[in-house]
Design a protein around this motif. Structure first.
Motif, PDB file in Angstrom:
ATOM      1  N   LEU A  43       0.832  -1.198   0.000  1.00 24.47           N
ATOM      2  CA  LEU A  43       0.000   0.000   0.000  1.00 24.47           C
ATOM      3  C   LEU A  43       0.870   1.252   0.000  1.00 24.47           C
ATOM      4  CD1 LEU A  43      -2.563  -1.076   2.749  1.00 24.47           C
ATOM      5  CD2 LEU A  43      -2.835  -1.263   0.269  1.00 24.47           C
ATOM      6  N   THR A  44       0.340   2.327  -0.548  1.00 23.91           N
ATOM      7  CA  THR A  44       1.049   3.597  -0.505  1.00 23.91           C
ATOM      8  C   THR A  44       0.841   4.263   0.852  1.00 23.91           C
ATOM      9  OG1 THR A  44      -0.805   4.920  -1.322  1.00 23.91           O
ATOM     10  CG2 THR A  44       0.643   3.904  -2.976  1.00 23.91           C
ATOM     11  N   ARG A  45       1.676   5.245   1.130  1.00 19.89           N
ATOM     12  CA  ARG A  45       1.539   5.971   2.400  1.00 19.89           C
ATOM     13  C   ARG A  45       0.139   6.547   2.555  1.00 19.89           C
ATOM     14  NH1 ARG A  45       3.522  11.998   3.461  1.00 19.89           N
ATOM     15  NH2 ARG A  45       1.889  12.158   1.886  1.00 19.89           N
ATOM     16  N   ASP A  46      -0.375   7.159   1.491  1.00 17.64           N
ATOM     17  CA  ASP A  46      -1.694   7.786   1.582  1.00 17.64           C
ATOM     18  C   ASP A  46      -2.793   6.751   1.782  1.00 17.64           C
ATOM     19  OD1 ASP A  46      -0.382  10.152   1.239  1.00 17.64           O
ATOM     20  OD2 ASP A  46      -1.039  10.488  -0.825  1.00 17.64           O
ATOM     21  N   GLU A  47      -2.641   5.580   1.164  1.00 17.61           N
ATOM     22  CA  GLU A  47      -3.638   4.523   1.358  1.00 17.61           C
ATOM     23  C   GLU A  47      -3.608   4.016   2.791  1.00 17.61           C
ATOM     24  OE1 GLU A  47      -3.682   2.793  -3.239  1.00 17.61           O
ATOM     25  OE2 GLU A  47      -2.330   1.924  -1.744  1.00 17.61           O
ATOM     26  N   ALA A 181       9.564   5.276  -4.940  1.00 17.94           N
ATOM     27  CA  ALA A 181       8.885   4.423  -3.962  1.00 17.94           C
ATOM     28  C   ALA A 181       9.253   4.781  -2.526  1.00 17.94           C
ATOM     29  CB  ALA A 181       9.222   2.958  -4.227  1.00 17.94           C
ATOM     30  N   LEU A 182      10.424   5.376  -2.333  1.00 18.21           N
ATOM     31  CA  LEU A 182      10.911   5.659  -0.987  1.00 18.21           C
ATOM     32  C   LEU A 182       9.985   6.632  -0.262  1.00 18.21           C
ATOM     33  CD1 LEU A 182      13.143   5.261   1.114  1.00 18.21           C
ATOM     34  CD2 LEU A 182      14.361   7.192   0.071  1.00 18.21           C
ATOM     35  N   GLY A 183       9.522   6.224   0.889  1.00 16.69           N
ATOM     36  CA  GLY A 183       8.639   7.069   1.677  1.00 16.69           C
ATOM     37  C   GLY A 183       7.219   7.130   1.163  1.00 16.69           C
ATOM     38  N   ALA A 184       6.977   6.506  -0.002  1.00 11.93           N
ATOM     39  CA  ALA A 184       5.638   6.496  -0.584  1.00 11.93           C
ATOM     40  C   ALA A 184       5.054   5.093  -0.634  1.00 11.93           C
ATOM     41  CB  ALA A 184       5.665   7.088  -1.993  1.00 11.93           C
ATOM     42  N   LYS A 185       5.921   4.090  -0.778  1.00 10.21           N
ATOM     43  CA  LYS A 185       5.473   2.694  -0.765  1.00 10.21           C
ATOM     44  C   LYS A 185       6.472   1.808  -0.023  1.00 10.21           C
ATOM     45  CE  LYS A 185       3.012   0.906  -4.164  1.00 10.21           C
ATOM     46  NZ  LYS A 185       2.587   0.324  -5.472  1.00 10.21           N
ATOM     47  N   VAL A 186       7.736   2.150  -0.090  1.00  8.37           N
ATOM     48  CA  VAL A 186       8.769   1.471   0.695  1.00  8.37           C
ATOM     49  C   VAL A 186       9.215   2.439   1.787  1.00  8.37           C
ATOM     50  CG1 VAL A 186      11.066   0.435   0.694  1.00  8.37           C
ATOM     51  CG2 VAL A 186       9.545   0.100  -1.261  1.00  8.37           C
ATOM     52  N   PHE A 187       9.131   1.978   3.028  1.00  9.23           N
ATOM     53  CA  PHE A 187       9.359   2.865   4.162  1.00  9.23           C
ATOM     54  C   PHE A 187      10.602   2.438   4.939  1.00  9.23           C
ATOM     55  CE2 PHE A 187       4.835   2.253   3.276  1.00  9.23           C
ATOM     56  CZ  PHE A 187       4.512   3.529   2.842  1.00  9.23           C
ATOM     57  N   VAL A 188      11.095   3.339   5.759  1.00  5.86           N
ATOM     58  CA  VAL A 188      12.304   3.087   6.540  1.00  5.86           C
ATOM     59  C   VAL A 188      12.005   3.359   8.009  1.00  5.86           C
ATOM     60  CG1 VAL A 188      14.684   3.797   6.937  1.00  5.86           C
ATOM     61  CG2 VAL A 188      13.804   3.676   4.605  1.00  5.86           C
ATOM     62  N   HIS A 189      12.255   2.362   8.848  1.00  6.50           N
ATOM     63  CA  HIS A 189      12.024   2.555  10.281  1.00  6.50           C
ATOM     64  C   HIS A 189      13.224   3.277  10.887  1.00  6.50           C
ATOM     65  CE1 HIS A 189      11.083   1.964  14.462  1.00  6.50           C
ATOM     66  NE2 HIS A 189       9.898   1.496  14.119  1.00  6.50           N
ATOM     67  N   PRO A 190      12.999   4.399  11.564  1.00 10.12           N
ATOM     68  CA  PRO A 190      14.127   5.226  12.018  1.00 10.12           C
ATOM     69  C   PRO A 190      14.884   4.677  13.218  1.00 10.12           C
ATOM     70  CG  PRO A 190      12.065   6.172  12.783  1.00 10.12           C
ATOM     71  CD  PRO A 190      11.699   5.009  11.897  1.00 10.12           C
ATOM     72  N   SER A 222       5.890   8.922   7.233  1.00  9.43           N
ATOM     73  CA  SER A 222       6.985   9.038   6.269  1.00  9.43           C
ATOM     74  C   SER A 222       6.770  10.186   5.287  1.00  9.43           C
ATOM     75  CB  SER A 222       7.144   7.722   5.502  1.00  9.43           C
ATOM     76  OG  SER A 222       7.541   6.677   6.376  1.00  9.43           O
ATOM     77  N   HIS A 223       7.884  10.622   4.687  1.00  9.66           N
ATOM     78  CA  HIS A 223       7.870  11.677   3.674  1.00  9.66           C
ATOM     79  C   HIS A 223       8.273  11.074   2.335  1.00  9.66           C
ATOM     80  CE1 HIS A 223       7.476  15.160   6.414  1.00  9.66           C
ATOM     81  NE2 HIS A 223       8.180  14.430   7.254  1.00  9.66           N
ATOM     82  N   PRO A 224       7.453  11.208   1.287  1.00  7.97           N
ATOM     83  CA  PRO A 224       7.825  10.680  -0.031  1.00  7.97           C
ATOM     84  C   PRO A 224       9.173  11.223  -0.498  1.00  7.97           C
ATOM     85  CG  PRO A 224       5.511  11.283  -0.015  1.00  7.97           C
ATOM     86  CD  PRO A 224       6.089  11.772   1.286  1.00  7.97           C
ATOM     87  N   GLY A 225      10.000  10.305  -1.009  1.00  7.63           N
ATOM     88  CA  GLY A 225      11.308  10.690  -1.510  1.00  7.63           C
ATOM     89  C   GLY A 225      12.362  10.861  -0.447  1.00  7.63           C
ATOM     90  N   SER A 226      12.051  10.457   0.786  1.00  5.62           N
ATOM     91  CA  SER A 226      12.960  10.700   1.898  1.00  5.62           C
ATOM     92  C   SER A 226      12.881   9.553   2.897  1.00  5.62           C
ATOM     93  CB  SER A 226      12.585  12.018   2.590  1.00  5.62           C
ATOM     94  OG  SER A 226      13.273  12.173   3.814  1.00  5.62           O
ATOM     95  N   THR A 227      13.919   9.437   3.733  1.00  8.25           N
ATOM     96  CA  THR A 227      13.892   8.467   4.827  1.00  8.25           C
ATOM     97  C   THR A 227      13.417   9.119   6.127  1.00  8.25           C
ATOM     98  OG1 THR A 227      16.208   8.914   5.386  1.00  8.25           O
ATOM     99  CG2 THR A 227      15.777   7.128   3.817  1.00  8.25           C
ATOM    100  N   ASP A 231       7.639  12.391  13.550  1.00 16.30           N
ATOM    101  CA  ASP A 231       7.350  11.645  14.775  1.00 16.30           C
ATOM    102  C   ASP A 231       5.934  11.876  15.287  1.00 16.30           C
ATOM    103  OD1 ASP A 231       9.865  10.525  14.800  1.00 16.30           O
ATOM    104  OD2 ASP A 231      10.727  12.043  16.121  1.00 16.30           O
ATOM    105  N   ASP A 232       5.464  13.106  15.208  1.00 12.35           N
ATOM    106  CA  ASP A 232       4.119  13.405  15.712  1.00 12.35           C
ATOM    107  C   ASP A 232       3.056  12.689  14.884  1.00 12.35           C
ATOM    108  OD1 ASP A 232       5.110  14.988  17.720  1.00 12.35           O
ATOM    109  OD2 ASP A 232       4.862  16.873  16.618  1.00 12.35           O
ATOM    110  N   ARG A 233       3.203  12.757  13.567  1.00 12.69           N
ATOM    111  CA  ARG A 233       2.220  12.100  12.699  1.00 12.69           C
ATOM    112  C   ARG A 233       2.272  10.587  12.887  1.00 12.69           C
ATOM    113  NH1 ARG A 233       3.466  14.359   7.710  1.00 12.69           N
ATOM    114  NH2 ARG A 233       4.374  12.463   6.856  1.00 12.69           N
TER     115      ARG A 233
END
Length: 294
Positions: A43-47, A181-190, A222-227, A231-233
């Motif tokens: 799923l995408t971030r928005d989904e 895909a980074l931050g939009a479908k593939v995410f990174v746990h900080p 997450s932010h699309p295009g970024s790692t 934190d609040d969101r």
């Protein structure tokens, strides 16, 4: 592109227990999923955000991948695929065992998407704003990338015609590759240290609500295009996911409690409407209605 989905749902069901040969296309190459879910839809971030806002965040689940030593980050003794030294993951929909009868088979216990109506083999959130792009456009992404589709696998092993027109569609919304895909479908746990214990749970299908909510929250933050992760969101999404008490999550638990062995006959399974619709699941129209609309 044109497909015949009636009586199939091969892309929504884990039909490996009734396949005559192993289906391992997701587990080839150097990065194998740590979970054993078949065809987990990313799923995408928005989904993911929309599922959380709709109170359905509790039926989402993460996927991480194992890599060779030195190529990722170690968690629970397992080397996990990483981006910039942080665990990479995507989020999909859970697949509990359900009594389904795809491909002309008798009712059988097979894992299926939480939103699949076991009786009609139609999606309960089809034609709603929650219906994921990946599902709406399937098998368009495969056709564009030149990959075999689930339709073709079903045709090969169970007969029939499922992929009626294999011309790739011109307009795809959910196909995100590489940096897109980074931050939009593939995410990174900080914070990998927060995931201690989670990898073992993932491998044994024992993820807790807290485990799943952790990944859902990070994805939403997450932010699309970024790692980077807000934190609040992420915290708000995590909390809302843990507060969710959706019909779909209740149905997952109910199916888990009564399911037989995967691949075994499900002729004595409960009425799907009593398990899902009675808990608030939207009803599906049936295939006669679809044919009339066509």
């Amino acid at each position: 592109m044109r497909v015949d989905c009636e009586g199939c749902a091969g892309c929504c069901i884990d039909w490996r227990p009734v396949a005559p040969v192993p289906l391992d296309h997701e587990r080839r190459g150097p990065r194998a999923p740590l979970d054993d879910t078949y065809n987990l839809v990313p799923l995408t971030r928005d989904e993911i955000r929309d599922f959380v806002e709709a109170g359905l965040g509790d039926v989402l689940t993460p996927r991480l991948w194992e890599v060779s030593p030195g190529e990722g980050v170690e968690i629970d003794g397992v080397e996990v695929a990483a981006i910039a030294g942080k665990p990479a993951f995507f989020v999909g929909m859970r697949k509990p065992p359900k009594p389904v009868a795809p491909f002309g088979l008798e009712r059988t216990w097979l894992r299926a998407c939480a939103f699949l109506d076991p009786e009609t083999l139609q999606c309960r959130i089809h034609d709603t704003e929650l219906y994921p792009d990946e599902c709406a456009e399937y098998p368009g992404h495969n056709l564009v990338l030149g990959q075999e589709t689930e339709c073709e696998r079903v045709e090969r092993h169970h007969g029939g015609e499922r992929l009626l027109d294999d011309a790739p569609p011109d307009d795809l919304h959910g196909l995100l590759l590489g940096p897109h895909a980074l931050g939009a479908k593939v995410f990174v746990h900080p914070e990998p240290e927060r995931l201690a214990g989670t990898i073992e749970h993932l491998e044994t299908r024992d993820l807790t609500p807290e485990d799943r909510a952790e990944f859902v929250g990070v994805a939403v933050g997450s932010h699309p295009g970024s790692t980077e992760v807000d934190d609040d969101r992420a915290s708000r999404a995590r909390a809302k996911t843990l507060e969710s008490e959706s019909w779909a999550n209740e149905a997952v638990a109910a199916w888990d409690a009564v399911a037989g062995r995967l691949g075994s006959a499900a002729d004595e399974a409960p009425d799907p409407d009593e398990v899902e619709v009675a808990r608030g699941a939207p009803e599906t129209p049936g295939w006669d209605a679809v044919r009339r609309d066509d």
